[in-house]
Scaffold this motif. Structure first.
Motif, PDB file in Angstrom:
ATOM      1  N   UNK A  46       0.868  -1.164   0.000  1.00  0.00           N
ATOM      2  CA  UNK A  46       0.000   0.000   0.000  1.00  0.00           C
ATOM      3  C   UNK A  46       0.909   1.218   0.000  1.00  0.00           C
ATOM      4  N   UNK A  47       0.643   2.133  -0.916  1.00  0.00           N
ATOM      5  CA  UNK A  47       1.457   3.339  -1.032  1.00  0.00           C
ATOM      6  C   UNK A  47       0.668   4.544  -0.543  1.00  0.00           C
ATOM      7  N   UNK A  48       1.385   5.457   0.098  1.00  0.00           N
ATOM      8  CA  UNK A  48       0.804   6.727   0.518  1.00  0.00           C
ATOM      9  C   UNK A  48       1.655   7.827  -0.093  1.00  0.00           C
ATOM     10  N   UNK A  49       0.997   8.743  -0.771  1.00  0.00           N
ATOM     11  CA  UNK A  49       1.693   9.834  -1.439  1.00  0.00           C
ATOM     12  C   UNK A  49       1.352  11.137  -0.737  1.00  0.00           C
ATOM     13  N   UNK A  50       2.389  11.867  -0.320  1.00  0.00           N
ATOM     14  CA  UNK A  50       2.219  13.148   0.357  1.00  0.00           C
ATOM     15  C   UNK A  50       2.940  14.214  -0.443  1.00  0.00           C
ATOM     16  N   UNK A  51       2.236  15.290  -0.765  1.00  0.00           N
ATOM     17  CA  UNK A  51       2.814  16.388  -1.537  1.00  0.00           C
ATOM     18  C   UNK A  51       3.036  17.575  -0.601  1.00  0.00           C
ATOM     19  N   UNK A  52       4.305  17.855  -0.286  1.00  0.00           N
ATOM     20  CA  UNK A  52       4.638  18.938   0.627  1.00  0.00           C
ATOM     21  C   UNK A  52       4.880  20.256  -0.100  1.00  0.00           C
ATOM     22  N   UNK A  53       4.668  20.306  -1.396  1.00  0.00           N
ATOM     23  CA  UNK A  53       4.920  21.497  -2.232  1.00  0.00           C
ATOM     24  C   UNK A  53       6.377  21.907  -2.055  1.00  0.00           C
ATOM     25  N   UNK A  54       6.631  23.121  -1.606  1.00  0.00           N
ATOM     26  CA  UNK A  54       8.013  23.573  -1.413  1.00  0.00           C
ATOM     27  C   UNK A  54       8.415  23.606   0.052  1.00  0.00           C
ATOM     28  N   UNK A  55       7.641  23.011   0.933  1.00  0.00           N
ATOM     29  CA  UNK A  55       7.911  23.076   2.367  1.00  0.00           C
ATOM     30  C   UNK A  55       8.869  21.955   2.786  1.00  0.00           C
ATOM     31  N   UNK A  56      10.145  22.233   2.658  1.00  0.00           N
ATOM     32  CA  UNK A  56      11.182  21.253   2.980  1.00  0.00           C
ATOM     33  C   UNK A  56      11.207  20.945   4.477  1.00  0.00           C
ATOM     34  N   UNK A  78       8.745  -3.082   6.949  1.00  0.00           N
ATOM     35  CA  UNK A  78       7.306  -2.950   6.727  1.00  0.00           C
ATOM     36  C   UNK A  78       6.920  -1.524   6.362  1.00  0.00           C
ATOM     37  N   UNK A  79       7.754  -0.557   6.723  1.00  0.00           N
ATOM     38  CA  UNK A  79       7.462   0.844   6.452  1.00  0.00           C
ATOM     39  C   UNK A  79       8.696   1.441   5.768  1.00  0.00           C
ATOM     40  N   UNK A  80       8.593   1.647   4.472  1.00  0.00           N
ATOM     41  CA  UNK A  80       9.685   2.242   3.709  1.00  0.00           C
ATOM     42  C   UNK A  80       9.206   3.552   3.103  1.00  0.00           C
ATOM     43  N   UNK A  81      10.112   4.493   2.933  1.00  0.00           N
ATOM     44  CA  UNK A  81       9.732   5.778   2.354  1.00  0.00           C
ATOM     45  C   UNK A  81      10.860   6.296   1.479  1.00  0.00           C
ATOM     46  N   UNK A  82      10.483   7.100   0.507  1.00  0.00           N
ATOM     47  CA  UNK A  82      11.449   7.745  -0.376  1.00  0.00           C
ATOM     48  C   UNK A  82      10.909   9.127  -0.740  1.00  0.00           C
ATOM     49  N   UNK A 125       7.856  15.602  -2.689  1.00  0.00           N
ATOM     50  CA  UNK A 125       6.810  14.598  -2.490  1.00  0.00           C
ATOM     51  C   UNK A 125       7.416  13.451  -1.701  1.00  0.00           C
ATOM     52  N   UNK A 126       6.627  12.903  -0.801  1.00  0.00           N
ATOM     53  CA  UNK A 126       7.052  11.775   0.017  1.00  0.00           C
ATOM     54  C   UNK A 126       6.200  10.579  -0.360  1.00  0.00           C
ATOM     55  N   UNK A 127       6.853   9.473  -0.650  1.00  0.00           N
ATOM     56  CA  UNK A 127       6.160   8.245  -1.021  1.00  0.00           C
ATOM     57  C   UNK A 127       6.451   7.205   0.053  1.00  0.00           C
ATOM     58  N   UNK A 128       5.416   6.754   0.744  1.00  0.00           N
ATOM     59  CA  UNK A 128       5.545   5.784   1.832  1.00  0.00           C
ATOM     60  C   UNK A 128       4.957   4.463   1.371  1.00  0.00           C
ATOM     61  N   UNK A 129       5.702   3.361   1.608  1.00  0.00           N
ATOM     62  CA  UNK A 129       5.208   2.033   1.244  1.00  0.00           C
ATOM     63  C   UNK A 129       5.023   1.205   2.508  1.00  0.00           C
ATOM     64  N   UNK A 130       3.805   0.693   2.685  1.00  0.00           N
ATOM     65  CA  UNK A 130       3.505  -0.214   3.785  1.00  0.00           C
ATOM     66  C   UNK A 130       3.483  -1.631   3.240  1.00  0.00           C
ATOM     67  N   UNK A 131       4.221  -2.523   3.875  1.00  0.00           N
ATOM     68  CA  UNK A 131       4.319  -3.903   3.397  1.00  0.00           C
ATOM     69  C   UNK A 131       4.064  -4.855   4.557  1.00  0.00           C
TER      70      UNK A 131
END
Length: 179
Positions: A46-56, A78-82, A125-131
């Motif tokens: 399951x992927x979760x996509x978060x868009x932070x725009x320009x807020x580093x 079980x919880x990976x992110x990129x 953008x942050x992409x989180x993968x739940x496995x």
């Protein structure tokens, strides 16, 4: 004497006058036993996509929170992110496109250069993968409910992508391609 065969057949009489063929295998050709495939299917992520725009800063807070959760709850694989950031070339093209101010002293030119660098920030953008495996459905659902409601993730317009969604394959390739 030759090489022993791996398969020997013999005919024997089984009770009641019925003849049957017995097949035995020697240990020469088979080091492991044959097993039927398991009845479990492969684990869908399951992927979760978060868009932070320009807020580093918010993106780094989210990264820190994910790291704390990984350590505290032992979610190592079980919880990976990129993070998905545009290439440096794309950001530098945006900086070149902005016109520089020509009037003013050298001090004002230095300030405008710094302001241009601060103004042009790459979208993050942050992409989180739940496995989670099949028997951990309750834990998986709890994380799906929890992550988007926490502080740094709330404002990042969360999107949850499951295996039956149209964007799933594209998101999976994107996650694998990120470094």
């Amino acid at each position: 004497m030759g090489r022993p065969s791996t398969k020997e057949q013999s005919e024997t009489w089984v009770g009641g006058g019925v003849r049957a063929k017995l097949v035995s295998y020697s240990a020469v050709g088979f080091l492991t036993c044959f097993r039927l495939p398991s009845h479990t299917s492969t684990m869908a992520h399951i992927y979760m996509l978060f868009d932070f725009a320009e807020d580093e800063e918010k993106a780094q807070q989210a990264r820190h929170k994910l790291e704390v959760w990984k350590q505290a709850f032992r979610l190592d694989k079980k919880l990976l992110y990129k993070f998905d950031r545009p290439a440096d070339d794309e950001v530098s093209e945006e900086v070149e496109e902005k016109p520089a101010k020509t009037k003013g002293s050298s001090k004002s030119k230095k300030k405008t250069a710094k302001e241009d660098d601060d103004e042009v920030k790459a979208p993050v953008k942050l992409l989180v993968r739940l496995a989670f495996s099949g028997h951990e459905k309750l834990s998986e659902q709890r994380w799906i409910d929890r992550i988007p409601t926490e502080e740094p993730f709330q404002a990042a317009s969360p999107a949850i992508i499951k295996a039956n969604d149209a964007k799933y394959e594209e998101t999976e390739k994107q996650f694998e391609n990120l470094g």
